[in-house]
Structures are given as structure tokens and as C-alpha cells.
Design an enzyme around this catalytic site. Sequence first.
Site, PDB file in Angstrom:
ATOM      1  CD  GLU A  32      -2.240  -9.274   2.223  1.00 42.09           C
ATOM      2  OE1 GLU A  32      -1.287  -8.388   3.282  1.00 42.09           O
ATOM      3  OE2 GLU A  32      -2.374 -10.195   1.473  1.00 42.09           O
TER       4      GLU A  32
ATOM      5  CB  THR B   7      -0.729   0.416   1.281  1.00 43.53           C
ATOM      6  OG1 THR B   7      -1.842  -1.267   1.256  1.00 43.53           O
ATOM      7  CG2 THR B   7      -1.742   0.926   1.009  1.00 43.53           C
ATOM      8  CD  GLU B   8       3.523   2.601  -3.977  1.00 43.87           C
ATOM      9  OE1 GLU B   8       2.627   3.985  -4.903  1.00 43.87           O
ATOM     10  OE2 GLU B   8       4.084   2.022  -4.718  1.00 43.87           O
ATOM     11  N   PRO B   9       0.394   6.515  -0.410  1.00 42.96           N
ATOM     12  CG  PRO B   9       1.702   8.017   0.375  1.00 42.96           C
ATOM     13  CD  PRO B   9       1.921   6.334  -0.109  1.00 42.96           C
TER      14      PRO B   9
ATOM     15  N   GLY C 128     -25.625  -7.108  24.981  1.00 41.02           N
ATOM     16  CA  GLY C 128     -25.422  -5.691  26.205  1.00 41.02           C
ATOM     17  C   GLY C 128     -24.012  -5.102  26.781  1.00 41.02           C
TER      18      GLY C 128
ATOM     19  CB  THR D 258     -11.603  -3.867   0.776  1.00 38.83           C
ATOM     20  OG1 THR D 258     -12.037  -3.559  -0.549  1.00 38.83           O
ATOM     21  CG2 THR D 258     -10.667  -2.927   1.345  1.00 38.83           C
TER      22      THR D 258
ATOM     23  N   GLY E 131      -4.237   2.034  -2.734  1.00 36.30           N
ATOM     24  CA  GLY E 131      -4.509   0.780  -1.365  1.00 36.30           C
ATOM     25  C   GLY E 131      -5.278  -0.034  -1.982  1.00 36.30           C
ATOM     26  CB  SER E 132      -8.352  -0.933  -3.454  1.00 37.24           C
ATOM     27  OG  SER E 132      -9.758  -1.058  -2.279  1.00 37.24           O
TER      28      SER E 132
ATOM     29  CB  THR F 134       1.175  -5.563   9.590  1.00 32.57           C
ATOM     30  OG1 THR F 134      -0.672  -5.140   9.486  1.00 32.57           O
ATOM     31  CG2 THR F 134       0.564  -6.342  10.623  1.00 32.57           C
TER      32      THR F 134
HETATM   33  C1  LIG Z   1      -4.500  -1.666  10.383  1.00 36.67           C
HETATM   34  C2  LIG Z   1      -3.555  -2.166   8.588  1.00 36.67           C
HETATM   35  C3  LIG Z   1      -2.837  -2.655   8.350  1.00 36.67           C
HETATM   36  C4  LIG Z   1      -2.637  -2.850   7.532  1.00 36.67           C
HETATM   37  N1  LIG Z   1      -1.267  -3.383   6.893  1.00 36.67           N
HETATM   38  C5  LIG Z   1      -1.084  -3.547   4.956  1.00 36.67           C
HETATM   39  C6  LIG Z   1       0.415  -3.985   5.131  1.00 36.67           C
HETATM   40  O1  LIG Z   1       0.867  -5.212   6.069  1.00 36.67           O
HETATM   41  N2  LIG Z   1       0.459  -3.650   4.038  1.00 36.67           N
HETATM   42  C7  LIG Z   1       0.390  -3.366   2.644  1.00 36.67           C
HETATM   43  O2  LIG Z   1       0.697  -3.322   1.986  1.00 36.67           O
HETATM   44  N3  LIG Z   1      -1.021  -3.387   3.394  1.00 36.67           N
HETATM   45  C8  LIG Z   1      -1.816  -3.518   5.057  1.00 36.67           C
HETATM   46  N4  LIG Z   1      -1.999  -2.348   5.033  1.00 36.67           N
HETATM   47  C9  LIG Z   1      -3.215  -1.438   4.092  1.00 36.67           C
HETATM   48  C10 LIG Z   1      -4.844  -2.061   2.982  1.00 36.67           C
HETATM   49  O3  LIG Z   1      -4.419  -3.331   2.546  1.00 36.67           O
HETATM   50  C11 LIG Z   1      -5.675  -1.134   2.990  1.00 36.67           C
HETATM   51  O4  LIG Z   1      -5.966  -0.349   3.230  1.00 36.67           O
HETATM   52  C12 LIG Z   1      -6.623  -1.623   1.787  1.00 36.67           C
HETATM   53  O5  LIG Z   1      -5.980  -2.526   0.671  1.00 36.67           O
HETATM   54  C13 LIG Z   1      -7.259  -0.574   0.872  1.00 36.67           C
HETATM   55  O6  LIG Z   1      -7.654   0.876   0.938  1.00 36.67           O
HETATM   56  P1  LIG Z   1      -7.097   1.362   1.060  1.00 36.67           P
HETATM   57  O7  LIG Z   1      -6.796   2.053   2.553  1.00 36.67           O
HETATM   58  O8  LIG Z   1      -6.433   3.011  -0.393  1.00 36.67           O
HETATM   59  O9  LIG Z   1      -8.416   1.952   0.585  1.00 36.67           O
HETATM   60  P2  LIG Z   1      -9.326   2.568  -1.014  1.00 36.67           P
HETATM   61  O10 LIG Z   1      -8.512   1.118  -1.444  1.00 36.67           O
HETATM   62  O11 LIG Z   1      -9.119   4.184  -1.681  1.00 36.67           O
HETATM   63  O12 LIG Z   1     -10.787   1.914  -0.520  1.00 36.67           O
HETATM   64  C14 LIG Z   1     -12.058   2.794   0.362  1.00 36.67           C
HETATM   65  C15 LIG Z   1     -12.908   1.930   0.023  1.00 36.67           C
HETATM   66  O13 LIG Z   1     -13.834   1.520  -1.220  1.00 36.67           O
HETATM   67  C16 LIG Z   1     -13.486   0.778  -1.909  1.00 36.67           C
HETATM   68  N5  LIG Z   1     -13.107   0.279  -3.185  1.00 36.67           N
HETATM   69  C17 LIG Z   1     -12.095   0.701  -3.924  1.00 36.67           C
HETATM   70  N6  LIG Z   1     -12.200   0.383  -4.971  1.00 36.67           N
HETATM   71  C18 LIG Z   1     -12.893  -0.736  -5.488  1.00 36.67           C
HETATM   72  C19 LIG Z   1     -13.533  -1.169  -6.582  1.00 36.67           C
HETATM   73  N7  LIG Z   1     -13.158  -0.595  -7.488  1.00 36.67           N
HETATM   74  N8  LIG Z   1     -15.387  -0.973  -6.263  1.00 36.67           N
HETATM   75  C20 LIG Z   1     -15.973  -1.124  -5.360  1.00 36.67           C
HETATM   76  N9  LIG Z   1     -15.532  -0.154  -4.234  1.00 36.67           N
HETATM   77  C21 LIG Z   1     -14.364  -0.131  -4.175  1.00 36.67           C
HETATM   78  C22 LIG Z   1     -12.473  -0.349  -0.699  1.00 36.67           C
HETATM   79  O14 LIG Z   1     -13.441  -1.461  -0.978  1.00 36.67           O
HETATM   80  C23 LIG Z   1     -12.958   0.489   0.432  1.00 36.67           C
HETATM   81  O15 LIG Z   1     -14.193   0.326   1.242  1.00 36.67           O
HETATM   82  C24 LIG Z   1      -3.393  -2.298   6.392  1.00 36.67           C
HETATM   83  C25 LIG Z   1      -3.991  -1.331   6.522  1.00 36.67           C
HETATM   84  C26 LIG Z   1      -4.564  -1.129   7.723  1.00 36.67           C
HETATM   85  C27 LIG Z   1      -5.866  -0.209   8.274  1.00 36.67           C
END
Ligand SMILES: Cc1cc2nc3c(=O)[nH]c(=O)nc-3n(C[C@H](O)[C@H](O)[C@H](O)COP(=O)(O)OP(=O)(O)OC[C@H]3O[C@@H](n4cnc5c(N)ncnc54)[C@H](O)[C@@H]3O)c2cc1C
Length: 404
Positions: free
Chosen positions: A381, A137-139, A357, A383, A142-143, A169
Site C-alpha cells: 500500500e 502491482t505489475e512486473p 536475546g 512503501t 510497483g511504487s 494478497t
Molecule cells: C507480501 C506482499 C503482498 C502484497 N500485496 C499486494 C496487493 O494485495 N496488491 C498489490 O497491488 N500489490 C501488493 N504488493 C506489492 C507492493 O505494493 C509493492 O511491492 C510495493 O508497492 C513496492 O513496489 P515494488 O516491489 O515494485 O518496489 P519498487 O517500486 O521497485 O521500489 C523498490 C524500492 O525503491 C524505493 N523507491 C521507489 N520509487 C522511489 C522514489 N521515487 N523515491 C524514493 N524511493 C523510491 C521503494 O520505496 C523501495 O524501497 C504486495 C507485496 C508483497 C511483498
Amino acid sequence: MTISLDDPKRLVGLRDQAHQVAMNMLRPISRTYDRAEHDYPQELDLLAAMIDGLSASGASNGAGAAGVKRDDREDDGRVRNGANLASVLGIAEMCWGDVGLLLSLPRQGLGNSAIASVGTPEQQERFGHLWASMAITEPDTGSDSARIRTTAVRDGEEYVLNGEKIFVTAGERSEAVVVWATLDKELGRPAIKSFVVPKGTPGLTVERLERKLGIKASDTATIRLENCRVPADNLLGSAEIDHGQGFAGAMATFDNTRPLVAAMAVGCAKAALDLTRDLLARAGVSVDYDRPAVGQSAAAAKLLQMEADWEAARLLMLQAAWLADNRRPNATEASMAKAKAGRMASDVTLSCVELCGSVGYGEGELLEKWARDSKILDIFEGTQQIQQLIIARRVLGLSSAELR
Ligand SMILES: Cc1cc2nc3c(=O)[nH]c(=O)nc-3n(C[C@H](O)[C@H](O)[C@H](O)COP(=O)(O)OP(=O)(O)OC[C@H]3O[C@@H](n4cnc5c(N)ncnc54)[C@H](O)[C@@H]3O)c2cc1C
């Protein structure tokens, strides 16, 4: 062929051993490290040493993520219950103890799964003993991991990595980070490769730790890579950009890690169900497993419905792991297991709070903690929504460009 819904006999010992560890070593320190976010749970060093000892003696595959490996034996047509099943059973039991602590177990990181599933035998030998976290993941990404912007540029016998990784993690505590980076941004998915970057490599810095809703025992770090040089053979698997393969190399990691996250969800939900059953019994609510739920009290009916939901998730978890053990494609089933178990754990743990409760909501019991801890299992891993998208693409035979 008959289907046995029981855990394989050969793995019952390992499962029970993991349960004992969860009960006697994780549960007693669960609340302590929930409150002391970012403190290192030193008790886990002893546990890690025990797991190393068992693995070395061949008595166990380990109880964490590193246990998932591809079986290199020739396919002889025999049905096996192997390392993948052992891992999901062990992890589920450990997460009955505590998910955050399981994620903090030395040498059992998600990066270890990447090394085990994508690395060559030589790389597994070289890096297998390290505790490895996984940085995808990067800024801005994510997905949609195909949009990774961290670069890896070949310079002689090295790659030079530049970029920022967030939410890693065990990013602070691990001894190495498996970093996903692109060899060429213009070439999209096939150019994304994973690199093992040992801690202490100049140019890699852990910048900060996140404060979170749950799994507070687990450190979640931001990592910066600035002209960070690693030997060329730290690239896991093949350096070739194979356009026909798409994301396949790096993605193979997910086929192994998603069943593990499903196992975490199964374990955490089981903890909540077991305690809720006890609390309801103490409150005089009896559950009759020989009568339809509709004829019973609302609380008993709800518990029965949750247990059925849990069982469905558990079976999908076992299926995904079993397919991997038997060298069959499991990408769809891995996503199904992760989607079902992630959602089930969120629903079940929160419903257990509701059923119990004020006792469920208070810190006197761990139910409120499990409701917080479980949420991440439906996020990292991939969403819930992303798993559903992947499953839909596979069922409908559509590409990622055709179904977004
Ligand atoms: C506690 C924690 C531990 C983590 N550990 C790791 C790690 O070890 N290594 C690592 O690389 N990452 C890690 N992550 C990152 C995690 O994998 C990402 O947060 C996740 O993949 C979602 O990316 P995002 O937060 O950028 O959300 P986004 O991708 O911005 O998504 C936001 C929302 O939009 C939805 N969405 C996005 N695209 C679509 C689509 N095409 N259709 C429908 N819905 C969509 C998503 O399901 C989500 O509900 C961790 C995150 C947390 C919170």
C-alpha cells in the site's frame, strides 16, 4: 475543543471483542500457519461467519478491511466516531493476534475497501458480499502505479482486460479481484480505473503463489488476464477520464486502506511490546512509568522509548480514521499514519527480538515471527519512501512531476 486520547467509549466493546477473538482464535493457530505456508486456515471460515452474523445484526462493522466505508449521511456538523475508527481499532486488535491471518479473513480483503470507497451504492450492493483482493502491482510497476500497463478496452457493453498482476494478497483465495487497468496508456493517471473481476471469469488465471519472509498465512498470488471480459458496469465509479481529477478516483482507495495498514502495524507492534514487557519482568527488569527513562536500566529505557513511538503511531492512525469518519480530507494524514506506523512496527518488533536475546530469536516465542511479519507493513500500500514523497509533495504544495 478537548482532545481525548482514549479509545471512544462507544467502540470499546468492539475493540475488546476483537481482542478476545485474536487471543482465543488467532494466536493458537499463528505458528501452525506460519509453518504451513499456502495451507488454507479453515478455522477462519467459522470466524468469518461470526463476523457476518455480527454485521447483519448491526452489532459490529466487521473486524477487517471491508469495514471502511464512506459515510453517506449529510454533513450535519456533528463530530462522529464511525466505521473508519471502528475498523482501525478492530484491525489493530486482530493483528495483535496475527497479521497474516487477518489478511486471510474471508470477505475482509483490501479489494473490499476499494469497492466500499470507490463503488456506487449499486456496486456495493452487487459486490459487497464477495471477498475481494486488490491487484495494482505489475512486473514493471510497483511504487509508480501511474505506469500501469494492464489495459481495459471497451467493446460494446463489456471491457476486455489484458495484463499481468503480481503480489496480490489473497489473490488465490478471494472470490473477486479488483484490477487496476488503464483505459488509454497515453492519457496517464486519469485513465486508470479499477474493475471488479469475479473469479471464474474466463481469461483470469491464478498462475503461482509466492514464498515469503513473513505473513505466511496470507496467500500472495500472480494473476494473468488474457482477453478477460467483464460487464461495463464492473468499472468502479465513473468511466469518465477527468483530466482535472488526476488519479483521484482510484486513489481514494488508498485514503481508506493506508490507515488500515497503519492499524495492522500498531497491532503487531503491540503484540511484541506486551510480550517483551512480560519477558523482561520475568527476568527481573522493572519499568517505572513515573520516572524518567534516563534514570532506569537500559532495557527499561528502551521499552519506554518504544512504547512512546508506538503511541505516536497509534494517534496518527486514529487521526486518519477520524478525519474519514468526519468527511474531511485525510490523504496526507493517511500517508503519515502509514509511514510512521510501518517504520515503527519494523523497528519495535526487531528491537524486541534484540532485547529478549536468544528467547526473542527462537521459535519458542512469536517475537521472531512478528519481526518477519511486520516488514511488509512498511512495503505494501505504498512503501516508506513513497509515503514520505507523498507527504512532502502535499506539505510543499508540489505536483508529482515537480517532486519525484
Ligand atoms: C507480501 C506482499 C503482498 C502484497 N500485496 C499486494 C496487493 O494485495 N496488491 C498489490 O497491488 N500489490 C501488493 N504488493 C506489492 C507492493 O505494493 C509493492 O511491492 C510495493 O508497492 C513496492 O513496489 P515494488 O516491489 O515494485 O518496489 P519498487 O517500486 O521497485 O521500489 C523498490 C524500492 O525503491 C524505493 N523507491 C521507489 N520509487 C522511489 C522514489 N521515487 N523515491 C524514493 N524511493 C523510491 C521503494 O520505496 C523501495 O524501497 C504486495 C507485496 C508483497 C511483498
